[in-house]
Design an enzyme around this catalytic site. Structure first.
Site: not given
Ligand code: NAP
Length: 305
Positions: A132, A135-136
């Site tokens: 992701c 997200c990251d």
């Protein structure tokens, strides 16, 4: 045991649906196999869910979502759902221990990222291997990373990462993207995105963390090493639809065919979060679906009464 609404799956979509359903005066039961949170519970630092001035631990956020839903009057049973009879009236939800009856059912079983199937892939998750970019991505600021895949997700991930990282390789097993053509110009314009065509990731190179990937040319079989600190795997997702196949309509990609109103092809059955066809699979969009589905379920139950 009969409930107004049964929610299958205790991720952010499921618990938001439970919160809103309970606050609307419906009896609401969440059936969850393991613990609250779904994929969210396995994420250490969530930095893109609004309302927190510091990154929030996914496990903690899951507990808070569950607590909030319980405070409103919803219940959770930790039971694996083994079968659904969604066309029945009332609808039947079978677990290993019980059969529950419900006027409405909200499907919140989620989806999981497809994996490459490399032996070290799980061990390196969070240490260079991720699924992701939204997200990251920030954890790889200024670093050299690779995205594996050629679909819209891979193209979108590469565009997100190009703004954060020094360099982004897109590794794809063919010589053209599957992604919409609209992505090509911005990818080329980014200036730090390089395509690695006709290649597959044949191995992961690592010490404590990922240090690179072993690429294999799918035409010649020739292998070479590509040093990267992050590998963003974007080769599709697998929605958890096994329980509903043949009962509600699915999209060609295998997701539950439900629009922004979360209604499925069956009256009284709603789908929220990652299991639903949608453009962005995030905690915040799952939570939004949950609120909408509870409202739709409320209207459906009122119509039945
Ligand atoms: P996808 O469209 O199924 O693409 C998956 C990509 O991964 C394909 O390029 C595929 O290669 C490759 N792939 C699959 N298995 C692989 C393997 N084992 N090893 C290496 N490569 C592999 O998946 P997605 O990109 O996640 O998109 C899923 C759905 O969400 C699509 O319908 C997409 O349009 C939609 N989506 C939409 C948006 C948007 O509209 N903004 C954004 C993201 C996603 P091949 O091309 O060779 O098959």
């Amino acid at each position: 045991m009969e409930y107004d609404v049964i929610i299958v799956g205790g991720g952010p979509g499921g618990y938001t649906a439970a919160l809103y359903a309970a606050r609307a005066g419906l009896s609401a039961l969440v059936l969850e196999m393991l613990g609250p949170g779904g994929q969210m519970a396995t994420t250490n630092n969530i930095e893109n869910y609004p309302g927190f001035d510091e990154p929030v631990d996914g496990f903690d956020l899951a507990q808070k979502m569950q607590n909030g839903a319980h405070r409103a009057g919803a219940r959770t049973a930790y039971e694996e759902v083994t079968g659904l009879e969604l066309a029945a009236s009332p609808k039947l939800v079978h677990t290993r221990k019980n059969t529950y009856r419900a006027k409405a059912v909200i499907l919140a079983m989620g989806a999981s990222p497809r994996q490459l199937g490399l032996p070290e892939e799980d061990a390196l998750r969070g240490r260079g291997v991720t699924y992701c970019a939204t997200c990251d991505g920030m954890m790889y600021r200024g670093k050299v990373v690779a995205v594996n895949g050629g679909g819209n997700s891979a193209a979108e991930d590469a565009l997100v990462l190009a703004k954060i990282c020094e360099k982004v390789y897109i590794i794809h097993r063919r010589d053209t993207l599957r992604a919409d053509r609209a992505y090509l110009a911005p990818l080329e314009k980014a200036g730090n995105v390089e395509f690695v065509w006709n290649s597959r990731v044949a191995g992961l190179e690592y010490g404590d963390k990922l240090t690179g990937v072993t690429l294999e040319d799918v035409k010649t079989g020739q292998r070479r090493s590509l040093p990267v600190e992050g590998l963003f795997i974007a080769i599709g997702r697998k929605p958890e639809t096994a329980l509903v196949e043949g009962q509600v309509a699915l999209t060609p990609g295998g997701y539950v065919d439900a629009g922004e109103d979360t209604r499925t092809s069956l009256p009284g059955v709603f789908a929220v979060g990652d299991i639903r066809e949608k453009p962005l699979r995030q905690i915040v969009t799952a939570a939004a679906d949950g609120a909408v589905a509870a409202k739709m379920a409320q209207e459906y139950v009122a119509g039945m009464a």
